[in-house]
Design a protein around this motif. Structure first.
Motif, mmCIF file in Angstrom:
data_model
loop_
_atom_site.group_PDB
_atom_site.id
_atom_site.type_symbol
_atom_site.label_atom_id
_atom_site.label_comp_id
_atom_site.label_asym_id
_atom_site.label_seq_id
_atom_site.Cartn_x
_atom_site.Cartn_y
_atom_site.Cartn_z
ATOM 1 N N THR A 1 26.642 14.723 0.809
ATOM 2 C CA THR A 1 26.857 15.242 -0.537
ATOM 3 C C THR A 1 27.140 14.087 -1.484
ATOM 4 O O THR A 1 27.945 13.210 -1.172
ATOM 5 N N VAL A 2 26.473 14.072 -2.617
ATOM 6 C CA VAL A 2 26.664 12.996 -3.591
ATOM 7 C C VAL A 2 28.061 13.114 -4.197
ATOM 8 O O VAL A 2 28.404 14.135 -4.810
ATOM 9 N N ARG A 3 28.880 12.064 -4.017
ATOM 10 C CA ARG A 3 30.235 12.070 -4.548
ATOM 11 C C ARG A 3 30.409 11.138 -5.750
ATOM 12 O O ARG A 3 31.262 11.372 -6.604
ATOM 13 N N ARG A 4 29.607 10.084 -5.814
ATOM 14 C CA ARG A 4 29.773 9.136 -6.906
ATOM 15 C C ARG A 4 28.425 8.503 -7.231
ATOM 16 O O ARG A 4 27.642 8.196 -6.329
ATOM 17 N N VAL A 5 28.165 8.326 -8.531
ATOM 18 C CA VAL A 5 26.928 7.689 -8.977
ATOM 19 C C VAL A 5 27.266 6.677 -10.057
ATOM 20 O O VAL A 5 27.859 7.034 -11.080
ATOM 21 N N LYS B 1 25.642 14.848 -8.893
ATOM 22 C CA LYS B 1 26.911 14.968 -8.175
ATOM 23 C C LYS B 1 27.046 16.361 -7.573
ATOM 24 O O LYS B 1 26.780 17.371 -8.225
ATOM 25 N N GLY B 2 27.439 16.394 -6.303
ATOM 26 C CA GLY B 2 27.597 17.659 -5.604
ATOM 27 C C GLY B 2 26.362 18.115 -4.864
ATOM 28 O O GLY B 2 26.423 19.040 -4.048
ATOM 29 N N VAL C 1 25.024 4.746 -5.227
ATOM 30 C CA VAL C 1 25.320 6.147 -4.929
ATOM 31 C C VAL C 1 26.148 6.226 -3.649
ATOM 32 O O VAL C 1 25.829 5.574 -2.651
#
Length: 233
Positions: free
Chosen positions: A61-65, A101-102, A75
């Motif tokens: 899961t994308v937490r930070r970009v 994100k998410g 990422v």
């Protein structure tokens, strides 16, 4: 011509042409430079035990970009409390749009250890869409890794190659060697050789897999034979 194949719009076709790839023949006779074994998804919890340079397929899961225009896309993805970074230097415009994100994403690439000791993937391929098309629990099989084409993403090259292969099998391809000659020389037909090189069987193992990875498979010998015959003629 490559223009008009899936993924090969005017801009991409022009960039491929700049790399000497003008036609379907040009594209398919350029063999992959390596293969990545992406038959299984590696849990992020297992990444810490793998050596640098090992190519993995991961999801998270994308937490930070973090976006630094024209310089860096950074990422961080998470899975069950374990994290991994993906970094792209000089990213293509709009690449960050693929990492909301998410969102759950899938990345494939070689592992590295950053200077701060964290694990990361440098210039991985975003294979989220490709993985979604596969049956649940399965990876992406053996994925060819092609020579880099300036300003053309790896997934775009793969898509154009897939379209080129379909065209070959729909329209046919000139075969200069008859069946008896191929049997004597122990090589496949040209169409079979192109399929074996660009779309290898996921069930390959043992000597057959080693031959493919090392460039010594019957399909590689067939392409070499075509080159040598052309030179001799």
């Amino acid at each position: 011509p490559l223009l008009g194949l899936p993924g090969a719009g005017p801009v991409t076709a022009r960039r491929l042409a700049a790399a000497g790839l003008h036609t379907v023949r040009d594209l398919l006779l350029r063999a992959p430079r390596a293969y990545d074994d992406l038959r299984r998804v590696t849990p992020l919890a297992d990444v810490s035990g793998l050596a640098d340079g090992v190519t993995v397929l991961v999801t998270g899961t994308v937490r930070r970009v973090h976006v630094f225009p024209r310089r860096l896309l950074d990422v961080t993805v998470e899975q069950d409390g374990h994290t991994l970074r993906g970094r792209w230097f000089r990213p293509l415009p709009g690449m960050s749009k693929g990492f909301a994100k998410g969102a759950t994403v899938a990345l494939a690439g070689p592992l590295h250890t950053a200077t701060d000791g964290t694990r990361e993937l440098v210039h991985p391929t975003n294979v989220t869409a490709a993985l979604e098309l596969r049956p649940a629990g399965q990876g992406l099989g053996f994925r060819p890794r092609y020579p880099i084409v300036e300003a053309v993403g790896a997934r775009v090259v793969e898509k154009v190659v897939e379209g080129a292969l379909r065209l070959v099998f729909e329209a046919g391809v000139a075969e200069p060697f008859d069946a008896s000659a191929r049997a004597r020389l122990e090589v496949p037909s040209l169409a079979e050789a192109l399929a074996a090189i660009h779309a290898p069987n996921d069930a390959l193992d043992g000597e057959a897999l080693e031959a493919l990875v090392s460039g010594r498979a019957p399909a590689h010998r067939r392409l070499a034979l075509d080159e040598l015959v052309a030179v001799q003629l």
